[in-house]
Enzyme design. Structure first.
Site, PDB file in Angstrom:
ATOM      1  N   HIS A 110      47.637 -49.994  -8.193  1.00 36.02           N
ATOM      2  CA  HIS A 110      48.319 -50.417  -9.265  1.00 36.02           C
ATOM      3  C   HIS A 110      47.789 -49.986 -10.412  1.00 36.02           C
ATOM      4  O   HIS A 110      46.696 -49.575 -10.587  1.00 36.02           O
ATOM      5  CB  HIS A 110      47.613 -52.231  -9.317  1.00 36.02           C
ATOM      6  CG  HIS A 110      48.219 -52.885 -10.369  1.00 36.02           C
ATOM      7  ND1 HIS A 110      49.712 -52.664 -10.710  1.00 36.02           N
ATOM      8  CD2 HIS A 110      47.848 -53.949 -11.150  1.00 36.02           C
ATOM      9  CE1 HIS A 110      49.889 -53.731 -11.768  1.00 36.02           C
ATOM     10  NE2 HIS A 110      49.060 -54.289 -12.147  1.00 36.02           N
ATOM     11  N   GLU A 197      55.571 -60.485 -10.929  1.00 38.44           N
ATOM     12  CA  GLU A 197      54.761 -61.613 -10.475  1.00 38.44           C
ATOM     13  C   GLU A 197      54.748 -62.874 -11.574  1.00 38.44           C
ATOM     14  O   GLU A 197      54.699 -63.916 -11.009  1.00 38.44           O
ATOM     15  CB  GLU A 197      53.327 -60.989 -10.638  1.00 38.44           C
ATOM     16  CG  GLU A 197      53.062 -60.111  -9.499  1.00 38.44           C
ATOM     17  CD  GLU A 197      51.638 -59.253  -9.748  1.00 38.44           C
ATOM     18  OE1 GLU A 197      51.088 -58.512  -8.982  1.00 38.44           O
ATOM     19  OE2 GLU A 197      50.999 -59.423 -10.833  1.00 38.44           O
TER      20      GLU A 197
END
Length: 341
Positions: A110, A197
């Site tokens: 990430h 998300e």
């Protein structure tokens, strides 16, 4: 729109990763999933962990090669950092950066800390990404089945000239070469991942499910029926979308359900909802969300913990637990065993 270029095992030097020593920093969801897949693919893997911690014991129980983080960094060619975003910069500063050598590969799944500047890597190391698009437990379970999950790769700094090839070979070794690998950038991966998300996958779905449950139960309907209608059946719908898109989902459900989608969906998700999404994206793009998150976690995470506890105490969690323990589905197929992974 740029062309979609998908890399598969046939396009990749799958043996390249086996010439490198890999340090996996962390044994949480991704450390567990990626690390075990790399080991089973024949790679030279060591796990850099806090000596005596819970993850140290879990990794030891699997018979894996373990070292303190600083020793793992000294040992490896590739350092894949798979600890939580909020602690990466602190651990990097004290246990990784002092031991980096020219030409090593600093890897992430990430781009958060690189993109927002919490980690500033030296110019003489490669900075790359291999990001499977699934939780680590799914990365592992799909690999065990002989399959894989799609991955993203990115190159931020390429001093060795082979960073893309290394990222592709790594992604292949965790199983993604069987399904597909796409190249992106640290900026694009970070910002789209956070948005997905917050607006849809976690924040959006979480609050949509709870609001639906509350609407039914407040109107006097059984909480058990409410759970089935707004939570349990969600998986069935998502599986159809996953396999064939929204069109396949519409094809599979009844005409009544499809018509209800068209005439009622915008009452819930509409221009007001989209304005909220735009605000979320703006805060991600300008870094304000990152600052709020890092500040919260660096100050003990009291708000975060309170919100987590509030979510746990929602009635849908109690009802869901009761239903799941009373029925027979998924009893032997759970991806997560908190004692082991």
């Amino acid at each position: 729109m740029s062309n979609l270029n998908i890399y598969l095992d046939k396009d990749i030097d799958t043996e390249l990763i086996k010439t490198k020593k890999i340090a996996i920093i962390g044994f949480g969801s991704q450390g567990y999933g990626q690390g075990l897949n790399l080991v089973d693919s024949g790679c030279d893997v060591v796990f850099g962990l806090r000596e005596g911690g819970a993850s140290w014991q879990k990794a030891k129980d699997y018979g894996l090669k373990i070292m303190p983080i600083s020793d793992a960094v000294k040992y490896a060619d590739i350092i894949q950092i798979l600890i939580p975003d909020e602690v990466q910069a602190k651990v990097y500063k004290s246990e990784i950066e002092p031991y980096l050598k020219e030409g090593q590969y600093l890897m992430f799944s990430h781009g958060f800390n690189i993109h927002y500047g919490y980690i500033k890597a030296p110019q003489n190391v490669n900075v790359i990404m291999a990001a499977p698009k699934a939780p680590g437990h799914t990365v592992r379970s799909e690999y065990v089945k002989g399959a894989g999950v799609p991955s993203l790769i990115a190159v931020q700094n390429d001093v060795s000239g082979d960073s893309k090839a290394i990222a592709l070979s790594y992604a292949s070794a965790i199983g993604s070469g069987k399904t597909g690998i796409i190249q992106t950038t640290f900026k694009e991966e970070t910002e789209t991942d956070l948005f997905g998300e917050q607006a849809v996958l976690c924040g959006g779905i979480d609050y949509l499910i709870k609001a639906g449950f509350e609407t039914l139960t407040e109107a006097g309907y059984s909480p058990y029926m409410a759970y089935f209608e707004v939570c349990h059946e969600l998986k069935l719908i998502v599986d159809l979308i996953y396999e064939g898109g929204i069109e396949d989902m519409h094809y599979s459900v009844s005409n009544n359900a499809e018509f209800g989608d068209y005439v009622s969906g915008e009452k819930v998700i509409n221009s007001s909802s989209k304005e909220g999404m735009k605000e979320i994206l703006k805060n991600i793009q300008n870094g304000s969300y990152a600052k709020i998150f890092m500040s919260e976690m660096s100050n003990g995470g009291s708000k975060f913990k309170a919100l987590r506890e509030k979510s746990k105490l929602h009635e849908i969690e109690k009802i869901g637990s009761e239903i799941r323990s009373s029925f027979m589905w998924n009893r032997d197929k759970k991806l997560i065993d908190r004692a082991k992974n």
